[in-house]
Design a protein around this motif. Structure first.
Motif, PDB file in Angstrom:
ATOM      1  N   LYS B  94       0.833  -1.199   0.000  1.00 59.11           N
ATOM      2  CA  LYS B  94       0.000   0.000   0.000  1.00 59.11           C
ATOM      3  C   LYS B  94       0.872   1.256   0.000  1.00 59.11           C
ATOM      4  CE  LYS B  94      -4.323   1.043   2.330  1.00 59.11           C
ATOM      5  NZ  LYS B  94      -5.123   0.716   3.528  1.00 59.11           N
ATOM      6  N   ILE B  95       1.954   1.219   0.763  1.00 62.43           N
ATOM      7  CA  ILE B  95       2.845   2.385   0.840  1.00 62.43           C
ATOM      8  C   ILE B  95       3.562   2.626  -0.483  1.00 62.43           C
ATOM      9  CG2 ILE B  95       4.985   3.258   1.903  1.00 62.43           C
ATOM     10  CD1 ILE B  95       3.994   1.915   4.533  1.00 62.43           C
ATOM     11  N   VAL B  96       4.065   1.556  -1.106  1.00 58.59           N
ATOM     12  CA  VAL B  96       4.883   1.775  -2.304  1.00 58.59           C
ATOM     13  C   VAL B  96       4.047   1.994  -3.564  1.00 58.59           C
ATOM     14  CG1 VAL B  96       6.796   0.420  -1.365  1.00 58.59           C
ATOM     15  CG2 VAL B  96       5.163  -0.671  -2.932  1.00 58.59           C
ATOM     16  N   PHE B 105       7.071   8.320   3.238  1.00 59.01           N
ATOM     17  CA  PHE B 105       7.572   7.261   4.116  1.00 59.01           C
ATOM     18  C   PHE B 105       9.093   7.363   4.258  1.00 59.01           C
ATOM     19  CE2 PHE B 105       9.159   2.871   4.575  1.00 59.01           C
ATOM     20  CZ  PHE B 105       8.546   2.527   5.776  1.00 59.01           C
ATOM     21  N   PHE B 106       9.784   7.643   3.142  1.00 55.63           N
ATOM     22  CA  PHE B 106      11.240   7.870   3.202  1.00 55.63           C
ATOM     23  C   PHE B 106      11.544   9.012   4.176  1.00 55.63           C
ATOM     24  CE2 PHE B 106      12.154   6.404  -1.474  1.00 55.63           C
ATOM     25  CZ  PHE B 106      12.062   5.087  -1.068  1.00 55.63           C
ATOM     26  N   LYS B 108       9.758  10.398   6.537  1.00 61.02           N
ATOM     27  CA  LYS B 108       9.424  10.074   7.932  1.00 61.02           C
ATOM     28  C   LYS B 108      10.542   9.241   8.572  1.00 61.02           C
ATOM     29  CE  LYS B 108       6.535   6.959   9.837  1.00 61.02           C
ATOM     30  NZ  LYS B 108       5.534   5.950   9.529  1.00 61.02           N
ATOM     31  N   ASN B 109      11.141   8.367   7.760  1.00 56.48           N
ATOM     32  CA  ASN B 109      12.180   7.484   8.295  1.00 56.48           C
ATOM     33  C   ASN B 109      13.596   8.007   8.064  1.00 56.48           C
ATOM     34  OD1 ASN B 109      10.860   4.942   9.457  1.00 56.48           O
ATOM     35  ND2 ASN B 109       9.725   5.309   7.548  1.00 56.48           N
ATOM     36  N   LYS B 110      13.679   9.284   7.668  1.00 58.48           N
ATOM     37  CA  LYS B 110      14.973   9.947   7.476  1.00 58.48           C
ATOM     38  C   LYS B 110      15.855   9.223   6.443  1.00 58.48           C
ATOM     39  CE  LYS B 110      15.086  12.312  11.921  1.00 58.48           C
ATOM     40  NZ  LYS B 110      13.830  11.750  12.523  1.00 58.48           N
ATOM     41  N   ILE B 111      15.207   8.690   5.429  1.00 61.49           N
ATOM     42  CA  ILE B 111      15.952   8.092   4.323  1.00 61.49           C
ATOM     43  C   ILE B 111      16.095   9.170   3.247  1.00 61.49           C
ATOM     44  CG2 ILE B 111      15.859   6.344   2.486  1.00 61.49           C
ATOM     45  CD1 ILE B 111      14.172   4.628   4.515  1.00 61.49           C
ATOM     46  N   GLU B 112      17.343   9.483   2.905  1.00 62.66           N
ATOM     47  CA  GLU B 112      17.575  10.584   1.966  1.00 62.66           C
ATOM     48  C   GLU B 112      16.988  10.289   0.593  1.00 62.66           C
ATOM     49  OE1 GLU B 112      21.015  13.257   2.167  1.00 62.66           O
ATOM     50  OE2 GLU B 112      22.037  11.529   3.065  1.00 62.66           O
ATOM     51  N   THR B 113      16.336  11.290   0.034  1.00 64.98           N
ATOM     52  CA  THR B 113      15.747  11.154  -1.290  1.00 64.98           C
ATOM     53  C   THR B 113      15.684  12.540  -1.934  1.00 64.98           C
ATOM     54  OG1 THR B 113      13.870  10.217  -2.498  1.00 64.98           O
ATOM     55  CG2 THR B 113      13.342  11.394  -0.462  1.00 64.98           C
ATOM     56  N   ALA B 114      15.462  12.608  -3.229  1.00 64.23           N
ATOM     57  CA  ALA B 114      15.381  13.906  -3.904  1.00 64.23           C
ATOM     58  C   ALA B 114      14.111  14.635  -3.454  1.00 64.23           C
ATOM     59  CB  ALA B 114      15.368  13.700  -5.418  1.00 64.23           C
ATOM     60  N   LYS B 254      27.404   9.527  -1.256  1.00 64.51           N
ATOM     61  CA  LYS B 254      26.046   9.561  -0.713  1.00 64.51           C
ATOM     62  C   LYS B 254      25.091   8.736  -1.574  1.00 64.51           C
ATOM     63  CE  LYS B 254      23.583  13.462  -0.590  1.00 64.51           C
ATOM     64  NZ  LYS B 254      23.229  14.868  -0.280  1.00 64.51           N
ATOM     65  N   LEU B 255      24.136   8.091  -0.925  1.00 66.96           N
ATOM     66  CA  LEU B 255      23.083   7.376  -1.648  1.00 66.96           C
ATOM     67  C   LEU B 255      21.745   8.050  -1.393  1.00 66.96           C
ATOM     68  CD1 LEU B 255      23.836   3.577  -0.948  1.00 66.96           C
ATOM     69  CD2 LEU B 255      24.292   4.869  -3.056  1.00 66.96           C
ATOM     70  N   LEU B 256      21.011   8.347  -2.475  1.00 62.44           N
ATOM     71  CA  LEU B 256      19.649   8.861  -2.334  1.00 62.44           C
ATOM     72  C   LEU B 256      18.694   7.765  -2.771  1.00 62.44           C
ATOM     73  CD1 LEU B 256      19.930  12.433  -3.930  1.00 62.44           C
ATOM     74  CD2 LEU B 256      20.097  11.789  -1.531  1.00 62.44           C
ATOM     75  N   ALA B 257      17.737   7.427  -1.945  1.00 58.86           N
ATOM     76  CA  ALA B 257      16.764   6.404  -2.338  1.00 58.86           C
ATOM     77  C   ALA B 257      15.886   6.962  -3.444  1.00 58.86           C
ATOM     78  CB  ALA B 257      15.923   5.989  -1.142  1.00 58.86           C
ATOM     79  N   ASN B 258      15.755   6.260  -4.531  1.00 58.00           N
ATOM     80  CA  ASN B 258      14.870   6.700  -5.609  1.00 58.00           C
ATOM     81  C   ASN B 258      13.514   6.044  -5.458  1.00 58.00           C
ATOM     82  OD1 ASN B 258      13.809   7.720  -8.018  1.00 58.00           O
ATOM     83  ND2 ASN B 258      14.592   5.974  -9.178  1.00 58.00           N
TER      84      ASN B 258
END
Lengths: 361, 361
Positions: B94-96, B105-106, B108-114, B254-258
């Motif tokens: 449901k989230i994805v 969601f990223f 909220k969980n402090k996962i780096e993204t653009a 650095k990795l950004l979650a896409n």
């Protein structure tokens, strides 16, 4: 490409699993409704003696192959005429189906093998054992497998009982020889002439059934060339296409051919996980004239047959490559096998021992 | 064990091929009659909107999984209630399914993204582009794949056209960032809590479709730990079971979650030949609570997608592991992939280049 397989057991199943990614479609012919390969491929469920079934089976097929030696010779010949290609050649099948014809073929081609003699009566058997010496193995000429259809004769007093046991069947007497190891070679020849060889492997039997294969066998540097020479000779003489398996007895630096199988073989099951290309894929590639895949070993691999019943912990054990055949457990029945990859042969042997205890296989 | 798969495309097909040797029986649900996986497994051919079909599908199943993100959320929820286990969890699905929910969601969980912004009108889009800067990508929040459902906006004059193109669909604007490489991580968590990670791989796209994966990606020593940290966080937050794929953009160290995919993934197809255990087998092992298989790399592997049409020479080319999906050729359609194993990444890159020319893929 559409390939038909005579027989729908585990060998057919593993051929299907290897062939589907190549874009091959399969039809298997097996009289048993719940055949192993029929669970993942189109199945023709008819008796092999049903003349109507042949037309149904061959319809639309480009190739036909088989998974066991006991395909009725007449059926193989008829089918070979009805489809564009049948492999391995049914002429080769005809030679190996009869142990005596097979041994005569070895002799004719100067391939070393244990002494043997055709037996047609009790008198024949008495004469042959006297000449050859005991112990010796009396076997049916056709249809034996996994140690079935054979009797060990250790002393002259056992001759009559042995003869009675196999009464009514054509027989062959083979000298029982002592050997260091049983080794086997899985070799493959493509219809375009390309050949490839897996390394010699060591096979450990119990009660006539293969239990464990260690791949590659240790210390086979010179033996490998000998074995490949035999395979090349057979390829040529039999105008061969597909996987050919040769079982050898090793006596010191000598290899004696024990028997050949014109098909993929239990002693090649390790190749699914332990070689870059499996025997199943290479058998199909050979038959359709594709380039053969690399037979390089990924890591030393042990194959353990799962016979009779399946241990509960199979899926919870680490480091096991599991291959189940979808068959109902029964005493002596091959239900699956596991492959284990190890850092070295020594490491593997230790793990096999441990695992045997744990899983009671 | 009986597993149902929602969707019968190539991912389902490869799950079936990996699961049959584990003794798993499959039923796939796909409205398309000639579905890729239906060629080797029982198929339910019904529309996903057919309420009768649900009962038919779940009957006798122990587990249900899925092969694409766009399973209707309501359907997933209903099925999850009807079978003993549904994996990966439908709450994660449901989230994805919605790109915006996923990005939130990223965050909220402090996962780096653009940078990103939800868009509901042309005014929203104008404001967001002004704030975020251009270039930026306007995407539909749901149902896009392989570059479909997205428009690149390079300058303000393109804003209105982009908005029109995706009119009527919920949208998200994402900052278009420059990056060194696109990397992805295939990670897996078993329902018994065991986790395993494949190495980061490098993905090369063309026209929004993945063309080539190089596994493992070069120089990822520090990045691997970063990526696994993100995966572990997601596993925990999503109470995850099965394979999870995370696509990253690399910017220096650095990795950004896409984006994430809660399923087996095209960038993990190399594992069939290049890793000791494939992503498909590990997804199934994870779901049924079996021990996970080793994710060790056998050799550096290149995966090349076969898109649109199949080159004639595929079977005659040496050193290719072929995986066809049994699909009819069509422009832009993924028909299969090939895996090539090499001595080193450099060796592989050279071979990929040569092969691309030869096969015109």
């Amino acid at each position: 490409v559409r390939i038909g397989i005579l027989g729908g057991g585990q060998l057919a199943r593993m051929l299907v699993l290897a062939g589907v990614p190549l874009g091959i479609q399969f039809r298997v012919w097996d009289p048993k409704k719940d055949a192993s390969a029929g669970q993942i491929a189109e199945q023709l469920t008819a008796e092999f003696s049903d003349p109507q079934a042949i037309k149904q089976f061959v319809s639309g097929l480009d190739f036909v192959t088989y998974e066991w030696e006991n395909v009725p010779a007449k059926l193989a010949e008829t089918i070979a005429q009805e489809v564009p290609a049948f492999f391995p050649p049914h002429s080769a099948l005809k030679i190996v189906q009869d142990r005596f014809t097979q041994k005569e073929f070895f002799k004719k081609n100067k391939i070393e093998t244990a002494d043997f003699s055709a037996i047609e009566s009790l008198d024949d058997l008495k004469n042959a054992t006297a000449k050859m010496g005991l112990p010796a193995l009396l076997k049916t000429r056709t249809e034996g497998y996994d140690g079935k259809g054979q009797v060990l004769i250790r002393k002259t007093s056992e001759i009559e009982a042995a003869s009675k046991k196999l009464f009514g069947k054509k027989q062959i007497l083979e000298k029982f020889i002592s050997f260091d190891r049983e080794l086997s070679l899985v070799a493959v020849r493509s219809k375009n002439g390309q050949t490839a060889f897996y390394p010699l492997v060591e096979n450990l039997h119990q009660e006539g059934i293969l239990r464990t294969t260690l791949a590659p066998a240790a210390s086979t540097k010179r033996l490998q060339a000998q074995a490949e020479k035999v395979a090349r000779l057979l390829f040529k003489e039999l105008n061969y296409v597909g996987v050919l398996t040769i079982e050898f007895f090793q006596q010191g630096s000598k290899l004696l051919a024990n028997e050949i199988a014109t098909r993929v073989h239990n002693s090649g099951h390790w190749t699914i996980d332990g070689a870059e290309t499996s025997q199943f894929e290479n058998h199909l590639r050979a038959g359709i004239g594709a380039a053969l895949g690399s037979t390089r070993v990924i890591k030393p691999t042990a194959m353990i047959n799962l016979i009779g019943n399946l241990p509960d912990q199979l899926l919870s054990e680490n480091g096991i490559h599991l291959h189940l055949y979808g068959k109902t457990p029964a005493p002596g029945r091959k239900l699956g096998h596991i492959n284990i990859l190890g850092k070295s042969l020594k490491d593997l042997q230790a793990r096999v021992k441990k695992l045997r205890g744990k899983l009671a296989v």
